[in-house]
Design a protein around this motif. Sequence first.
Motif, PDB file in Angstrom:
ATOM      1  N   TRP A 108      -0.084   6.549 -21.218  1.00 17.95           N
ATOM      2  CA  TRP A 108       0.913   6.563 -20.150  1.00 17.95           C
ATOM      3  C   TRP A 108       2.170   7.100 -20.802  1.00 17.95           C
ATOM      4  CZ3 TRP A 108       5.541   3.673 -19.706  1.00 17.95           C
ATOM      5  CH2 TRP A 108       6.174   3.773 -18.462  1.00 17.95           C
ATOM      6  N   ASP A 109       2.590   8.290 -20.378  1.00 20.06           N
ATOM      7  CA  ASP A 109       3.676   9.004 -21.037  1.00 20.06           C
ATOM      8  C   ASP A 109       4.830   9.177 -20.065  1.00 20.06           C
ATOM      9  OD1 ASP A 109       5.331  10.750 -22.390  1.00 20.06           O
ATOM     10  OD2 ASP A 109       3.730  12.139 -22.951  1.00 20.06           O
ATOM     11  N   ALA A 110       5.862   8.388 -20.265  1.00 14.87           N
ATOM     12  CA  ALA A 110       7.031   8.455 -19.386  1.00 14.87           C
ATOM     13  C   ALA A 110       8.202   9.173 -20.046  1.00 14.87           C
ATOM     14  CB  ALA A 110       7.444   7.046 -18.968  1.00 14.87           C
ATOM     15  N   ARG A 111       7.953   9.876 -21.139  1.00 16.11           N
ATOM     16  CA  ARG A 111       9.052  10.564 -21.838  1.00 16.11           C
ATOM     17  C   ARG A 111       9.704  11.623 -20.959  1.00 16.11           C
ATOM     18  NH1 ARG A 111       5.800  11.884 -27.238  1.00 16.11           N
ATOM     19  NH2 ARG A 111       4.335  12.431 -25.571  1.00 16.11           N
ATOM     20  N   SER A 112       8.950  12.188 -20.006  1.00 10.20           N
ATOM     21  CA  SER A 112       9.528  13.208 -19.119  1.00 10.20           C
ATOM     22  C   SER A 112       9.831  12.666 -17.717  1.00 10.20           C
ATOM     23  CB  SER A 112       8.577  14.406 -19.013  1.00 10.20           C
ATOM     24  OG  SER A 112       7.342  13.991 -18.452  1.00 10.20           O
ATOM     25  N   ALA A 113       9.711  11.365 -17.537  1.00 16.92           N
ATOM     26  CA  ALA A 113       9.956  10.764 -16.216  1.00 16.92           C
ATOM     27  C   ALA A 113      11.433  10.837 -15.851  1.00 16.92           C
ATOM     28  CB  ALA A 113       9.489   9.318 -16.202  1.00 16.92           C
ATOM     29  N   HIS A 140       6.104  11.013 -14.786  1.00 21.05           N
ATOM     30  CA  HIS A 140       5.314  10.422 -15.872  1.00 21.05           C
ATOM     31  C   HIS A 140       3.869  10.912 -15.788  1.00 21.05           C
ATOM     32  CE1 HIS A 140       5.329   7.481 -12.586  1.00 21.05           C
ATOM     33  NE2 HIS A 140       4.147   7.077 -13.001  1.00 21.05           N
ATOM     34  N   ILE A 141       3.200  10.864 -16.930  1.00 24.90           N
ATOM     35  CA  ILE A 141       1.880  11.477 -17.070  1.00 24.90           C
ATOM     36  C   ILE A 141       0.856  10.433 -17.495  1.00 24.90           C
ATOM     37  CG2 ILE A 141       0.541  13.138 -18.453  1.00 24.90           C
ATOM     38  CD1 ILE A 141       3.133  14.799 -18.678  1.00 24.90           C
ATOM     39  N   TRP A 142      -0.320  10.513 -16.886  1.00 27.65           N
ATOM     40  CA  TRP A 142      -1.502   9.770 -17.330  1.00 27.65           C
ATOM     41  C   TRP A 142      -2.392  10.762 -18.056  1.00 27.65           C
ATOM     42  CZ3 TRP A 142      -1.872   4.661 -17.218  1.00 27.65           C
ATOM     43  CH2 TRP A 142      -1.038   3.970 -16.345  1.00 27.65           C
ATOM     44  N   ASP A 171       0.843  -1.194   0.000  1.00 27.92           N
ATOM     45  CA  ASP A 171       0.000   0.000   0.000  1.00 27.92           C
ATOM     46  C   ASP A 171       0.882   1.250   0.000  1.00 27.92           C
ATOM     47  OD1 ASP A 171      -2.334  -1.504   0.154  1.00 27.92           O
ATOM     48  OD2 ASP A 171      -2.367  -1.456   2.346  1.00 27.92           O
ATOM     49  N   TYR A 172       0.443   2.273  -0.722  1.00 30.84           N
ATOM     50  CA  TYR A 172       1.137   3.554  -0.715  1.00 30.84           C
ATOM     51  C   TYR A 172       0.166   4.647  -1.146  1.00 30.84           C
ATOM     52  CZ  TYR A 172       1.622   2.979  -5.813  1.00 30.84           C
ATOM     53  OH  TYR A 172       1.376   2.798  -7.146  1.00 30.84           O
ATOM     54  N   ARG A 173       0.591   5.889  -1.020  1.00 29.21           N
ATOM     55  CA  ARG A 173      -0.190   7.040  -1.461  1.00 29.21           C
ATOM     56  C   ARG A 173       0.589   7.734  -2.565  1.00 29.21           C
ATOM     57  NH1 ARG A 173      -1.233   9.342   4.551  1.00 29.21           N
ATOM     58  NH2 ARG A 173      -2.639   7.685   5.194  1.00 29.21           N
ATOM     59  N   ILE A 174      -0.143   8.313  -3.496  1.00 26.76           N
ATOM     60  CA  ILE A 174       0.529   9.052  -4.557  1.00 26.76           C
ATOM     61  C   ILE A 174      -0.143  10.405  -4.730  1.00 26.76           C
ATOM     62  CG2 ILE A 174      -0.814   8.137  -6.482  1.00 26.76           C
ATOM     63  CD1 ILE A 174       2.059   7.861  -7.858  1.00 26.76           C
ATOM     64  N   LEU A 175       0.665  11.428  -4.906  1.00 35.24           N
ATOM     65  CA  LEU A 175       0.176  12.781  -5.135  1.00 35.24           C
ATOM     66  C   LEU A 175       0.280  13.082  -6.624  1.00 35.24           C
ATOM     67  CD1 LEU A 175      -0.796  15.550  -4.087  1.00 35.24           C
ATOM     68  CD2 LEU A 175       1.628  16.155  -3.805  1.00 35.24           C
ATOM     69  N   ASN A 176      -0.794  13.585  -7.197  1.00 35.52           N
ATOM     70  CA  ASN A 176      -0.854  13.910  -8.617  1.00 35.52           C
ATOM     71  C   ASN A 176      -1.164  15.387  -8.783  1.00 35.52           C
ATOM     72  OD1 ASN A 176      -1.020  10.976  -9.563  1.00 35.52           O
ATOM     73  ND2 ASN A 176      -2.751  11.132  -8.178  1.00 35.52           N
TER      74      ASN A 176
END
Length: 149
Positions: A110-115, A91-93, A67-72
């Motif tokens: 799912w765009d990880a080009r800027s990750a 990365h972007i959804w 379990d974890y939390r994520i801030l968007n």
Amino acid sequence: MTSSSRYLVSVTRLIPAERQWLFDVVADPAQHPVIDGSGSVKAARPGGPDRLSLGARFSMDMKLGADYRILNTVVEFDEPELIAWRHFNGHIWRYRFTEAPGGTVVTEEWDARSARNRLALVLLRFPQRNRAGMIATLDRLAELAAARS
């Protein structure tokens, strides 16, 4: 329809529903666990917005092994055509909504080009896992729309 590159995965589906209604579902963080096909989105955290807008920050309870939390943060917003949020790693959804005969073409990306840790995401097989989850998410969104009619 799906397409992908090393850092960008895209899944598209025609959903027989109004574009604004579909956009509203995705813009409501409380609906994310309902439509999530990956099984990782558990709940919207209290205190966040009821509806997303450009610059809005919202947290989700997640589970991927643990379990974890994520801030968007919402980084793209053009109602009712486009909404996207960025995770801590960069990365972007993204969701795109295009009117079409018979309903709305919905594209999830799912765009990880800027990750920041792109290579780690690829080595952990996130593009493949996310593609499967995205297909299931669009299936769930279509089921929700069909139940509404």
